[in-house]
Motif scaffolding. Structure first.
Motif, PDB file in Angstrom:
ATOM      1  N   LYS A   8       2.379  -5.748   8.554  1.00 50.80           N
ATOM      2  CA  LYS A   8       3.233  -4.834   8.201  1.00 50.80           C
ATOM      3  C   LYS A   8       3.951  -5.192   6.906  1.00 50.80           C
ATOM      4  CE  LYS A   8       7.199  -1.848   9.497  1.00 50.80           C
ATOM      5  NZ  LYS A   8       7.459  -1.216  10.467  1.00 50.80           N
ATOM      6  N   LYS A   9       4.278  -6.536   6.968  1.00 48.29           N
ATOM      7  CA  LYS A   9       5.266  -7.073   5.742  1.00 48.29           C
ATOM      8  C   LYS A   9       4.487  -7.228   4.683  1.00 48.29           C
ATOM      9  CE  LYS A   9       7.424 -11.396   4.212  1.00 48.29           C
ATOM     10  NZ  LYS A   9       7.306 -12.417   4.851  1.00 48.29           N
ATOM     11  N   TYR A  10       3.292  -7.655   4.641  1.00 49.64           N
ATOM     12  CA  TYR A  10       2.553  -7.453   3.489  1.00 49.64           C
ATOM     13  C   TYR A  10       1.571  -5.812   2.890  1.00 49.64           C
ATOM     14  CZ  TYR A  10       3.548 -12.867   3.114  1.00 49.64           C
ATOM     15  OH  TYR A  10       4.364 -13.257   3.104  1.00 49.64           O
ATOM     16  N   PHE A  11       1.664  -5.198   4.008  1.00 48.86           N
ATOM     17  CA  PHE A  11       0.572  -3.931   3.654  1.00 48.86           C
ATOM     18  C   PHE A  11       2.047  -2.995   2.744  1.00 48.86           C
ATOM     19  CE2 PHE A  11       1.071   0.635   4.575  1.00 48.86           C
ATOM     20  CZ  PHE A  11      -0.098   0.732   4.273  1.00 48.86           C
ATOM     21  N   LEU A  12       3.190  -3.208   3.837  1.00 49.22           N
ATOM     22  CA  LEU A  12       4.769  -2.483   2.491  1.00 49.22           C
ATOM     23  C   LEU A  12       4.115  -3.315   1.087  1.00 49.22           C
ATOM     24  CD1 LEU A  12       7.315  -2.457   5.374  1.00 49.22           C
ATOM     25  CD2 LEU A  12       5.953  -0.478   3.951  1.00 49.22           C
ATOM     26  N   TYR A  13       4.164  -4.639   1.281  1.00 46.82           N
ATOM     27  CA  TYR A  13       4.380  -5.704  -0.003  1.00 46.82           C
ATOM     28  C   TYR A  13       3.127  -4.883  -1.397  1.00 46.82           C
ATOM     29  CZ  TYR A  13       3.886  -9.634  -3.692  1.00 46.82           C
ATOM     30  OH  TYR A  13       3.871  -9.873  -5.227  1.00 46.82           O
ATOM     31  N   ARG A  14       2.469  -4.909  -0.373  1.00 43.00           N
ATOM     32  CA  ARG A  14       0.833  -4.480  -1.578  1.00 43.00           C
ATOM     33  C   ARG A  14       1.238  -3.218  -1.738  1.00 43.00           C
ATOM     34  NH1 ARG A  14      -2.551  -6.373   3.030  1.00 43.00           N
ATOM     35  NH2 ARG A  14      -2.936  -4.565   3.332  1.00 43.00           N
ATOM     36  N   ASN A  15       2.051  -2.441  -0.989  1.00 44.79           N
ATOM     37  CA  ASN A  15       1.692  -1.029  -1.630  1.00 44.79           C
ATOM     38  C   ASN A  15       3.379  -0.677  -2.537  1.00 44.79           C
ATOM     39  OD1 ASN A  15       0.386   0.457   0.426  1.00 44.79           O
ATOM     40  ND2 ASN A  15       1.436   0.323   1.451  1.00 44.79           N
ATOM     41  N   SER A  16       3.782  -2.071  -2.907  1.00 45.05           N
ATOM     42  CA  SER A  16       4.834  -1.203  -3.882  1.00 45.05           C
ATOM     43  C   SER A  16       4.339  -2.064  -5.008  1.00 45.05           C
ATOM     44  CB  SER A  16       5.962  -2.552  -3.242  1.00 45.05           C
ATOM     45  OG  SER A  16       5.933  -4.193  -3.559  1.00 45.05           O
ATOM     46  N   LEU A  17       3.389  -3.006  -4.886  1.00 44.29           N
ATOM     47  CA  LEU A  17       2.864  -2.968  -6.204  1.00 44.29           C
ATOM     48  C   LEU A  17       1.858  -1.990  -7.532  1.00 44.29           C
ATOM     49  CD1 LEU A  17       0.124  -6.331  -4.736  1.00 44.29           C
ATOM     50  CD2 LEU A  17       3.089  -6.438  -6.778  1.00 44.29           C
ATOM     51  N   SER A  18       1.959  -2.505  -8.893  1.00 43.75           N
ATOM     52  CA  SER A  18       1.232  -1.171  -9.816  1.00 43.75           C
ATOM     53  C   SER A  18      -0.099  -2.111  -9.464  1.00 43.75           C
ATOM     54  CB  SER A  18       1.819  -1.345 -10.905  1.00 43.75           C
ATOM     55  OG  SER A  18       1.465  -2.820 -11.472  1.00 43.75           O
ATOM     56  N   LYS A  19      -1.134  -1.041  -9.787  1.00 46.82           N
ATOM     57  CA  LYS A  19      -3.068  -1.203 -10.136  1.00 46.82           C
ATOM     58  C   LYS A  19      -2.960  -2.383 -11.467  1.00 46.82           C
ATOM     59  CE  LYS A  19      -4.006   1.923  -7.203  1.00 46.82           C
ATOM     60  NZ  LYS A  19      -4.643   1.420  -6.021  1.00 46.82           N
ATOM     61  N   GLU A  20      -1.850  -3.093 -12.241  1.00 40.06           N
ATOM     62  CA  GLU A  20      -1.801  -3.471 -12.854  1.00 40.06           C
ATOM     63  C   GLU A  20      -1.827  -4.922 -12.256  1.00 40.06           C
ATOM     64  OE1 GLU A  20      -3.457  -5.154 -16.462  1.00 40.06           O
ATOM     65  OE2 GLU A  20      -3.201  -2.942 -16.043  1.00 40.06           O
ATOM     66  N   GLU A  21      -1.105  -5.215 -11.603  1.00 37.57           N
ATOM     67  CA  GLU A  21      -0.298  -6.054 -10.893  1.00 37.57           C
ATOM     68  C   GLU A  21      -1.187  -6.426  -9.776  1.00 37.57           C
ATOM     69  OE1 GLU A  21       4.815  -5.864 -10.184  1.00 37.57           O
ATOM     70  OE2 GLU A  21       3.458  -4.429  -9.644  1.00 37.57           O
ATOM     71  N   VAL A  22      -2.064  -5.643  -8.994  1.00 35.89           N
ATOM     72  CA  VAL A  22      -3.375  -6.403  -8.060  1.00 35.89           C
ATOM     73  C   VAL A  22      -4.256  -6.758  -9.141  1.00 35.89           C
ATOM     74  CG1 VAL A  22      -4.940  -5.516  -6.754  1.00 35.89           C
ATOM     75  CG2 VAL A  22      -2.405  -4.073  -6.622  1.00 35.89           C
ATOM     76  N   LYS A  23      -4.608  -6.240 -10.214  1.00 33.12           N
ATOM     77  CA  LYS A  23      -4.900  -6.820 -11.571  1.00 33.12           C
ATOM     78  C   LYS A  23      -5.364  -8.355 -11.236  1.00 33.12           C
ATOM     79  CE  LYS A  23      -8.487  -5.733 -15.331  1.00 33.12           C
ATOM     80  NZ  LYS A  23      -8.337  -5.103 -16.632  1.00 33.12           N
TER      81      LYS A  23
END
Length: 71
Positions: A8-23
């Motif tokens: 749950k913690k990391y799901f919420l963290y990943r959802n807070s990232l922009s597409k550019e941050e994920v890249k």
């Protein structure tokens, strides 16, 4: 923290990232993985990303392996 709470913690963290941050983070993980002594192996197990959950892009690693003709 148990597994369910971590998910749950990391799901919420990943959802807070922009597409550019994920890249950016995907490439950072790839460059860190290049430092490991695993690149001479014949077989690899790599999870495919689920983009709607902002998971890291593992296709960067897969493409590298294809170029090396390792898979």
């Amino acid at each position: 923290m148990n597994k369910k709470e971590l998910r749950k913690k990391y799901f919420l963290y990943r959802n807070s990232l922009s597409k550019e941050e994920v890249k950016k983070k995907s490439y950072e993980i790839f460059f860190q993985s290049k430092k490991l002594s695993i690149w001479d192996k014949k077989y690899y197990h790599i999870f495919l990303p689920i983009q709607k959950y902002n998971e890291i892009n593992t296709f960067i690693i897969i493409n590298c392996l294809i170029k090396k003709k390792s898979i």
